[in-house]
Design a protein around this motif. Structure first.
Motif, mmCIF file in Angstrom:
data_model
loop_
_atom_site.group_PDB
_atom_site.id
_atom_site.type_symbol
_atom_site.label_atom_id
_atom_site.label_comp_id
_atom_site.label_asym_id
_atom_site.label_seq_id
_atom_site.Cartn_x
_atom_site.Cartn_y
_atom_site.Cartn_z
ATOM 1 N N MET A 1 0.357 -1.078 -0.161
ATOM 2 C CA MET A 1 0.037 0.166 0.234
ATOM 3 C C MET A 1 1.138 1.457 -0.375
ATOM 4 S SD MET A 1 -3.757 -1.081 2.154
ATOM 5 C CE MET A 1 -2.479 -1.574 3.941
ATOM 6 N N ILE A 2 1.864 1.198 0.707
ATOM 7 C CA ILE A 2 2.771 2.375 0.827
ATOM 8 C C ILE A 2 3.830 2.826 -0.098
ATOM 9 C CG2 ILE A 2 5.190 3.477 1.074
ATOM 10 C CD1 ILE A 2 4.721 1.922 4.537
ATOM 11 N N ASP A 3 3.530 1.587 -1.309
ATOM 12 C CA ASP A 3 4.216 1.783 -2.374
ATOM 13 C C ASP A 3 3.402 1.968 -3.601
ATOM 14 O OD1 ASP A 3 6.216 0.706 -1.466
ATOM 15 O OD2 ASP A 3 6.304 -1.380 -2.530
ATOM 16 N N GLY A 4 2.155 1.781 -3.390
ATOM 17 C CA GLY A 4 1.181 2.700 -4.106
ATOM 18 C C GLY A 4 0.614 3.650 -3.853
ATOM 19 N N ILE A 5 0.361 4.212 -2.909
ATOM 20 C CA ILE A 5 -0.342 5.896 -2.750
ATOM 21 C C ILE A 5 1.153 6.495 -2.571
ATOM 22 C CG2 ILE A 5 -1.764 5.027 -1.052
ATOM 23 C CD1 ILE A 5 0.264 5.942 1.388
ATOM 24 N N ALA A 6 2.799 5.703 -3.547
ATOM 25 C CA ALA A 6 3.783 6.707 -3.952
ATOM 26 C C ALA A 6 4.006 6.591 -5.657
ATOM 27 C CB ALA A 6 4.805 6.675 -2.838
ATOM 28 N N ASN A 7 2.910 5.687 -6.189
ATOM 29 C CA ASN A 7 3.152 5.722 -7.019
ATOM 30 C C ASN A 7 3.688 6.370 -8.022
ATOM 31 O OD1 ASN A 7 3.742 3.997 -9.202
ATOM 32 N ND2 ASN A 7 2.122 3.075 -9.797
ATOM 33 N N TYR A 8 3.440 7.849 -8.014
ATOM 34 C CA TYR A 8 4.135 8.807 -8.546
ATOM 35 C C TYR A 8 3.542 8.561 -10.495
ATOM 36 C CZ TYR A 8 2.139 10.770 -4.231
ATOM 37 O OH TYR A 8 1.784 10.189 -2.822
ATOM 38 N N THR A 9 4.853 7.669 -10.887
ATOM 39 C CA THR A 9 5.163 7.265 -12.043
ATOM 40 C C THR A 9 3.949 6.726 -12.231
ATOM 41 O OG1 THR A 9 6.851 5.834 -11.277
ATOM 42 C CG2 THR A 9 7.135 7.836 -11.136
ATOM 43 N N GLY A 10 3.111 5.538 -11.895
ATOM 44 C CA GLY A 10 1.965 5.083 -12.871
ATOM 45 C C GLY A 10 2.502 3.160 -12.586
ATOM 46 N N ASP A 11 3.407 2.835 -12.630
ATOM 47 C CA ASP A 11 3.739 1.918 -12.539
ATOM 48 C C ASP A 11 2.631 1.148 -12.563
ATOM 49 O OD1 ASP A 11 4.418 -1.033 -12.078
ATOM 50 O OD2 ASP A 11 6.777 -0.152 -11.975
ATOM 51 N N PRO A 12 2.024 0.276 -13.214
ATOM 52 C CA PRO A 12 1.202 -1.294 -13.072
ATOM 53 C C PRO A 12 1.250 -2.091 -12.574
ATOM 54 C CG PRO A 12 2.019 -0.977 -15.333
ATOM 55 C CD PRO A 12 2.713 0.002 -14.642
ATOM 56 N N ALA A 13 2.829 -2.587 -12.045
ATOM 57 C CA ALA A 13 2.825 -3.248 -11.214
ATOM 58 C C ALA A 13 2.547 -2.710 -9.829
ATOM 59 C CB ALA A 13 4.172 -4.159 -11.679
ATOM 60 N N VAL A 14 2.611 -1.960 -9.944
ATOM 61 C CA VAL A 14 2.771 -1.526 -8.413
ATOM 62 C C VAL A 14 1.191 -1.321 -8.093
ATOM 63 C CG1 VAL A 14 3.291 0.386 -7.166
ATOM 64 C CG2 VAL A 14 5.241 -0.309 -8.394
ATOM 65 N N GLU A 15 0.130 -1.020 -8.572
ATOM 66 C CA GLU A 15 -0.669 -0.471 -8.511
ATOM 67 C C GLU A 15 -1.326 -1.955 -8.328
ATOM 68 O OE1 GLU A 15 -5.024 1.548 -10.374
ATOM 69 O OE2 GLU A 15 -2.869 2.145 -10.962
ATOM 70 N N ALA A 16 -1.019 -2.985 -9.439
ATOM 71 C CA ALA A 16 -1.533 -4.449 -8.986
ATOM 72 C C ALA A 16 -1.362 -4.715 -7.895
ATOM 73 C CB ALA A 16 -1.096 -5.589 -10.071
#
Length: 392
Positions: A160-175
């Motif tokens: 979740m930390i990685d997801g909410i700091a995913n400002y570059t929009g990496d789809p793997a991080v969001e998944a």
């Protein structure tokens, strides 16, 4: 877009060590638009201290923000009465009295059990083998999700930390973030009938007893996990590391000349585990010569504020004797960290004094170096240690 000057960063370098770039920004462009992060950064302590309290301008309500979209609408992304209502609802679980009465002895039991299991003959990584499971086991108690494995608590928090700091929009991080939130929802569902029969003082227990809507319950449990795992984990390991690098300061703490709470708060100033909080500009606004437009995203850079030369002498130096009263590691306004008392108890009342009391001659293992990274969330990635014997 704001009229702030542009300041370019190398994102890899900023992740490895943001402090040199932040120091330059404080000096050259204390309010700067960083295109690589898609946001305007506020870097001086006073600007952040004042702005965080101006919720009519620097709003936490961010309907299109990553946290809302990925984790649900929690109290951290609400302002005013809506924020205070949910903050009041969780208070019975995390107030100073609740921590003292319900959690402190259980925190100590987890610390003792984990230390009992450590073998100085093995290659111990204090992040992996103590700070991570200790933080997660304590958070299982506080959230009420005692049906989770500590490994899942840590992994899902990090996702979740990685997801909410995913400002570059990496789809793997969001998944990975979406998989984590689904896992948490399932854990909550499993605990609902248990808590209906056996209510307790956990966050889940008090929110259910208070009649909070289920969507808000889920969102606030995810909020607690996203911040409540990494901050104690990183602060425990980081403070131990800092003290082992500064043996003269370690002696002051062990001898009782400086309180463990002071030690922890200086570490949280020096390397803020939570280094940034985002805000949305709610209406036209100006700070000195910088004008902001509605719906802009700004980052309040707590990690930079806590090294502001205007407030801290020689701010890049770790010094447990310094006055940390101007630190804003837990925030400065109405969104001051609701879990601060639990975190202080876990770290300053239990983890630090117990580790140094029980692990005789605790020291860094010379064959392997500790690594640290992050800027929005910053912490040690490992901490190889050894010691001579375990005291009981």
């Amino acid at each position: 877009m704001s009229t702030a000057p542009r300041f370019d960063i190398d994102t890899a370098t900023f992740w490895a060590d943001p402090y040199p770039a932040l120091a330059r920004m404080r000096k050259e462009a204390p309010i700067a638009f960083v295109p690589q992060l898609g946001s305007t950064l506020l870097c001086r302590r006073n600007d952040i201290f004042v702005s965080e309290k101006q919720i009519d301008v620097f709003s936490s309500h961010q309907p299109q923000g990553l946290m809302n979209r990925l984790m649900g609408h929690n109290m951290m992304r609400k302002d005013g009465a809506a924020h205070m209502a949910e903050r009041h609802a969780i208070a019975p679980a995390v107030s100073p009295r609740a921590v003292r009465v319900h959690w402190l002895a259980q925190f100590q039991a987890h610390a003792d059990r984990l230390i009992d299991a450590l073998d100085p003959a093995a290659e111990i990584d204090l992040v992996r083998d103590f700070a991570l499971p200790f933080s997660a086991e304590c958070l299982k108690l506080i959230t009420g999700l005692t049906n989770m494995r500590f490994e899942d608590m840590n992994a899902w928090s990090q996702a979740m930390i990685d997801g909410i700091a995913n400002y570059t929009g990496d789809p793997a991080v969001e998944a990975r973030c979406n998989a984590a939130t689904s896992g948490i929802d399932a854990a909550i569902d499993d605990m609902l009938p248990v808590l209906e029969k056996h209510p307790n003082q956990s966050l889940l227990g008090v929110m259910l007893a208070g009649g909070m809507p289920m969507d808000s319950v889920r969102a606030n449990i995810k909020l607690a996990i996203s911040g409540g795992q990494n901050e104690p984990r990183d602060a425990i390991a980081g403070t131990v590391w800092a003290l082992l690098l500064h043996p003269e300061q370690l002696a002051l703490a062990v001898n009782g000349e400086v309180r463990w709470l002071q030690v922890f708060e200086e570490y949280a100033r020096w390397i803020s585990p939570i280094g940034m909080s985002p805000r949305r500009i709610a209406r036209p606004w100006s700070i000195r010569d910088v004008a902001f437009e509605p719906d802009e995203r700004v980052f309040l850079m707590f990690g930079s504020a806590n090294r502001d030369e205007a407030y801290f002498t020689d701010p890049d130096r770790f010094d447990i004797r310094r006055d940390v009263s101007k630190s804003i590691a837990f925030g400065a306004g109405p969104h001051f960290c609701a879990g601060a008392w639990a975190s202080r108890a876990m770290i300053a009342d239990v983890a630090l004094p117990t580790l140094f009391a029980r692990l005789q001659n605790l020291r860094l293992r010379e064959a392997e170096s500790a690594r640290i990274g992050g800027w929005a969330f910053r912490g040690l990635l490992n901490l190889p240690v050894t010691w001579d014997a375990t005291r009981h």
